[in-house]
Design a protein around this motif. Structure first.
Motif, short mmCIF file in Angstrom:
data_model
loop_
_atom_site.label_atom_id
_atom_site.label_comp_id
_atom_site.label_asym_id
_atom_site.label_seq_id
_atom_site.Cartn_x
_atom_site.Cartn_y
_atom_site.Cartn_z
N ASP A 138 1.06 3.24 8.14
CA ASP A 138 1.07 3.41 6.70
C ASP A 138 -0.27 3.08 6.06
OD1 ASP A 138 3.66 4.28 6.45
OD2 ASP A 138 4.47 2.27 6.46
N ALA A 139 -1.30 2.87 6.87
CA ALA A 139 -2.60 2.52 6.32
C ALA A 139 -3.15 3.64 5.43
CB ALA A 139 -3.59 2.23 7.44
N SER A 140 -2.69 4.88 5.65
CA SER A 140 -3.15 6.00 4.84
C SER A 140 -2.47 6.01 3.47
CB SER A 140 -2.87 7.32 5.55
OG SER A 140 -1.48 7.48 5.79
N ARG A 141 -1.51 5.08 3.23
CA ARG A 141 -0.84 4.99 1.95
C ARG A 141 -1.33 3.73 1.26
NH1 ARG A 141 5.41 5.82 3.53
NH2 ARG A 141 5.66 5.77 1.26
N MET B 244 10.25 -4.83 -1.35
CA MET B 244 9.08 -3.98 -1.09
C MET B 244 9.52 -2.65 -0.48
SD MET B 244 6.28 -6.59 0.57
CE MET B 244 5.90 -8.18 -0.15
N LEU B 245 10.43 -2.74 0.48
CA LEU B 245 10.91 -1.52 1.14
C LEU B 245 11.63 -0.60 0.16
CD1 LEU B 245 12.20 -3.13 4.46
CD2 LEU B 245 10.18 -1.68 4.19
N ALA B 246 12.40 -1.19 -0.76
CA ALA B 246 13.11 -0.39 -1.75
C ALA B 246 12.14 0.34 -2.66
CB ALA B 246 14.04 -1.28 -2.57
N GLU C 168 4.13 -8.84 14.36
CA GLU C 168 3.97 -7.56 15.06
C GLU C 168 5.30 -6.82 15.17
OE1 GLU C 168 0.47 -7.50 18.14
OE2 GLU C 168 1.72 -9.26 18.55
N ALA C 169 6.38 -7.56 15.41
CA ALA C 169 7.69 -6.93 15.56
C ALA C 169 8.15 -6.32 14.24
CB ALA C 169 8.70 -7.95 16.05
N VAL C 170 8.02 -7.07 13.14
CA VAL C 170 8.46 -6.55 11.85
C VAL C 170 7.55 -5.40 11.40
CG1 VAL C 170 8.90 -7.12 9.43
CG2 VAL C 170 9.47 -8.77 11.22
N ALA C 171 6.26 -5.48 11.72
CA ALA C 171 5.35 -4.38 11.39
C ALA C 171 5.83 -3.07 12.02
CB ALA C 171 3.94 -4.70 11.87
N GLY D 132 6.33 3.62 8.57
CA GLY D 132 6.69 4.78 7.77
C GLY D 132 7.30 4.47 6.43
N SER D 133 7.37 3.17 6.08
CA SER D 133 8.07 2.76 4.86
C SER D 133 7.15 2.61 3.65
CB SER D 133 8.77 1.42 5.09
OG SER D 133 7.81 0.39 5.29
#
Length: 279
Positions: A9-12, A142-144, A180-183, A188-189
């Motif tokens: 998601d670095a492009s966002r 944040m995800l919402a 790292e796991a949560v990342a 894509g979020s």
């Protein structure tokens, strides 16, 4: 290298000027430098630490110099339920956290068998439990919204066992693994998670943890010591780019690769030797 591992998601990009960042351990050291750095980028701030006077002084300075909103929420993250109370306090003020910086941390130097149980409990409560609870509290929002950043301050200690600082090293290994796991889970979020791994930093942390007694800081094998401001610069830069792991300092990056090259037992004995008290 590890600090170039980029989240998809670095492009966002995140617009920092329309964001609010919550920073724990913001009254000194890396936390204070992170607050200054994010305020300079135009982010509004929520400053969290035990020392209300220092937070209030920093808030007044940043409001005047950077023209941002700064909220002060004193909290002791060692206290059971502190993370839930902090989340409730943020909601009560009608604030949205777009950037969560889990910086608060404790360390202690010495053999595990001699450390007071209460001291061990505090390290686990702040370094692991509070960080996990705060991430769980703020990440769903944040995800919402489809946007956000989480910056968890780990350490180069996360890459190997650490005799003489066994619990501290273990907590930082947890922070790195957890981040790292949560990342990966949030790929894509529009939200990314970054683990910032500094080595020793020029702050008061060494004195509090008695790390100055270790050859890691004073012997021939001493690690690269960076300023808190430089670590904050690299951390914010990596977080905004969506990097998953940021190891601050070139020599520190090289040293994090040693556990991959040496047998685990050899690496542990090496750290024990380097960590040993000087006589």
């Amino acid at each position: 290298m590890l600090d170039r591992m980029t989240h998809p998601d670095a492009s966002r990009p995140l617009n920092v000027r329309t964001s609010t960042a919550l920073i724990t351990g913001a009254s000194s050291g890396i936390g204070e430098s992170l607050a200054r750095r994010l305020a300079a980028h135009g982010a509004d701030l929520i400053l969290v630490a035990r020392n209300e006077a220092r937070l209030s002084a920093l808030a007044a300075e940043l409001r005047g110099r950077c023209h941002v909103q700064v909220h002060v929420l004193p909290a002791d993250l060692n206290r059971p339920g502190a993370a839930a109370d902090l989340h409730a306090a943020v909601q009560a003020r009608g604030l949205n956290v777009d950037i969560l910086v889990n910086n608060a941390g404790l360390g202690s130097y010495g053999e595990f068998r001699t450390q007071p149980p209460a001291e061990i409990d505090r390290m686990i409560a702040v370094n692991v439990s509070a960080l996990t609870a705060l991430t769980r509290a703020f990440l769903p929002d944040m995800l919402a919204r489809g946007r956000g950043r989480v910056l968890n301050v780990a350490s180069t200690a996360a890459f190997q066992p650490g005799p003489m600082m066994a619990v501290y090293y273990a907590t930082k290994a947890y922070v790195l693994s957890f981040s790292e796991a949560v990342a990966e889970e949030v790929t894509g979020s529009g939200v990314s998670v970054t683990a910032l791994c500094p080595g020793p930093v020029q702050t008061g942390f060494q004195a509090v943890s008695q790390l100055h007694e270790s050859d890691l800081l004073s012997g021939p094998a001493r690690l690269t010591i960076l300023s808190a401001d430089e670590v904050a610069r690299l951390g914010v830069q990596g977080m905004l780019r969506g990097q998953r792991v940021v190891v601050a300092g070139r020599l520190n990056r090289v040293q994090t690769l040693l556990p991959r090259l040496l047998p685990r037992a050899v690496m542990t004995r090496l750290i024990a030797r380097v960590q040993a008290r000087r006589h």
